[in-house]
Design a protein around this motif. Structure first.
Motif, PDB file in Angstrom:
ATOM      1  N   GLU A 187       0.508  -1.122   0.081  1.00 41.95           N
ATOM      2  CA  GLU A 187       0.472  -0.413  -0.133  1.00 41.95           C
ATOM      3  C   GLU A 187       0.560   1.078  -0.586  1.00 41.95           C
ATOM      4  OE1 GLU A 187      -3.014   2.703  -0.174  1.00 41.95           O
ATOM      5  OE2 GLU A 187      -3.137   0.486  -0.773  1.00 41.95           O
ATOM      6  N   THR A 188       1.549   1.169   0.580  1.00 44.93           N
ATOM      7  CA  THR A 188       2.527   2.235   0.935  1.00 44.93           C
ATOM      8  C   THR A 188       3.260   2.518  -0.425  1.00 44.93           C
ATOM      9  OG1 THR A 188       3.259   2.267   3.081  1.00 44.93           O
ATOM     10  CG2 THR A 188       4.580   3.113   2.049  1.00 44.93           C
TER      11      THR A 188
ATOM     12  N   GLN B 238       1.413   4.314  -2.312  1.00 44.94           N
ATOM     13  CA  GLN B 238       0.982   5.498  -2.584  1.00 44.94           C
ATOM     14  C   GLN B 238       2.421   6.454  -2.619  1.00 44.94           C
ATOM     15  OE1 GLN B 238       0.739   6.197   1.591  1.00 44.94           O
ATOM     16  NE2 GLN B 238      -1.350   4.988   2.187  1.00 44.94           N
TER      17      GLN B 238
ATOM     18  N   GLN C 109       2.293   7.070  -6.150  1.00 37.10           N
ATOM     19  CA  GLN C 109       0.856   8.585  -6.605  1.00 37.10           C
ATOM     20  C   GLN C 109       1.311   9.407  -6.521  1.00 37.10           C
ATOM     21  OE1 GLN C 109      -2.563   7.103  -4.648  1.00 37.10           O
ATOM     22  NE2 GLN C 109      -2.251   4.515  -6.443  1.00 37.10           N
ATOM     23  N   THR C 110       2.523   9.520  -5.509  1.00 40.32           N
ATOM     24  CA  THR C 110       3.522  11.114  -5.634  1.00 40.32           C
ATOM     25  C   THR C 110       3.862  11.385  -5.911  1.00 40.32           C
ATOM     26  OG1 THR C 110       3.698   9.701  -3.356  1.00 40.32           O
ATOM     27  CG2 THR C 110       1.813  10.934  -3.466  1.00 40.32           C
TER      28      THR C 110
END
Ligand SMILES: Nc1ncnc2c1ncn2[C@@H]1O[C@H](COP(=O)(O)OP(=O)(O)OP(=O)(O)O)[C@@H](O)[C@H]1O
Ligand SMILES: [Mg+2]
Length: 262
Positions: A166-167, A170, A173-174
């Motif tokens: 999950e990290t 993220q 996406q960033t």
């Protein structure tokens, strides 16, 4: 950094799963087959630096200085006893990094910037992370092309893994859209333990060919080696753990060839 470098971060927010052991021995195995390898120790504990025999007195400059932007890779790098393997060591100074840099807009990109500026050529750069999703790990994930995840063969392994994936999502996406999963390596495998075999089966079912075929066995020689300041591969080349890390390195190289060909 030469754009042919492959920058791999070894990450898992769980402590004691074999990150540093994998960083040291994978890097040593890659260096042994002629690759030019750099380890950057990003853990204030400095286990990778100690495990590669870097005396604390020789750590006058470290990855902290690299992240603060006061020194370059060339100014912080040290040779190791392993030919073709260098290290940017760490010190406890890293504990202050997060606080000191909290207000800076580029705080996640410090390592990416430092590696980008380096003129030395390494085919592999291995980043050893602390056991947490802190700013040090985020710097590693922002700088790396891929994440290699050591997973200890035990009951809670999968739970931690979904958090980690999950990290990584993220981060994609960033700060780093091209971050890839290099692979998952199962560590400290004990064939006498039924649960360990079950974990291996579950992880393989869940993640398929992202999981390396190589299983790193629990091996006392591997755990002894750091106290001699040596990678297991130098301390006892013949032991099962060293042989497994050599096999892992050849899988990593094979996948790199496939990736480049694709
Ligand atoms: N294959 C193995 N066989 C036996 N012991 C091992 C093996 N791999 C790692 N260990 C031992 O397990 C402990 C944890 O390993 P390591 O330091 O590599 O984990 P880590 O994930 O880097 O830990 P941390 O999260 O604290 O940074 C160490 O004492 C190490 O020597
Ligand atoms: Mg470690």
């Amino acid at each position: 950094m030469n754009y042919n470098s492959r920058i791999i971060t070894i990450a898992n927010q769980k402590g004691g799963v074999g990150k540093t052991t994998t960083a040291i021995n994978l890097a040593t195995a890659l260096a042994a087959i002629g690759e030019q390898v750099l380890i950057v120790d990003l853990d204030p504990q400095g286990n990778a630096s100690t495990g590669l025999g870097i005396d604390r007195r020789d750590r006058s400059v470290s990855s902290y200085d690299l992240l603060m932007g006061t020194h370059t890779v060339e100014q912080t790098v040290l040779p190791t006893a392993v030919p073709n393997l260098s290290i940017v060591p760490s010190t406890m100074d890293l504990l202050g990094f997060e606080m000191e840099i909290a207000q800076e807009a580029d705080r996640v990109f410090r390592l990416r910037h430092a590696l980008g500026q380096a003129s030395l050529c390494y085919t592999y750069v291995i980043l050893d992370c602390p056991p947490s999703f802190n700013l040090l790990t985020m710097n590693a994930m922002a700088a790396a092309q891929s994440v290699l995840v050591p997973l200890q063969c035990e009951f809670f392994a999968l739970e931690g893994l979904s958090q980690l994936l999950e990290t990584v999502n993220q981060v994609r996406q960033t700060v780093n859209p091209s971050l890839d999963i290099q692979g998952i390596v199962l560590t400290m495998f004990d064939s006498r333990n039924n649960l360990a075999q079950q974990v291996v089966n579950d992880v393989r079912t869940y993640l398929g060919d992202k999981v390396y075929h190589t299983l790193i066995p629990r091996n006392v020689r591997v755990s002894e080696a750091p106290s001699y300041g040596k990678p297991a591969i130098l301390y006892d080349l013949k032991c099962a753990g060293s042989q497994a890390y050599l096999q892992l390195a050849s899988e990593v190289i094979q996948r790199e060839r496939q990736r480049k060909a694709a």
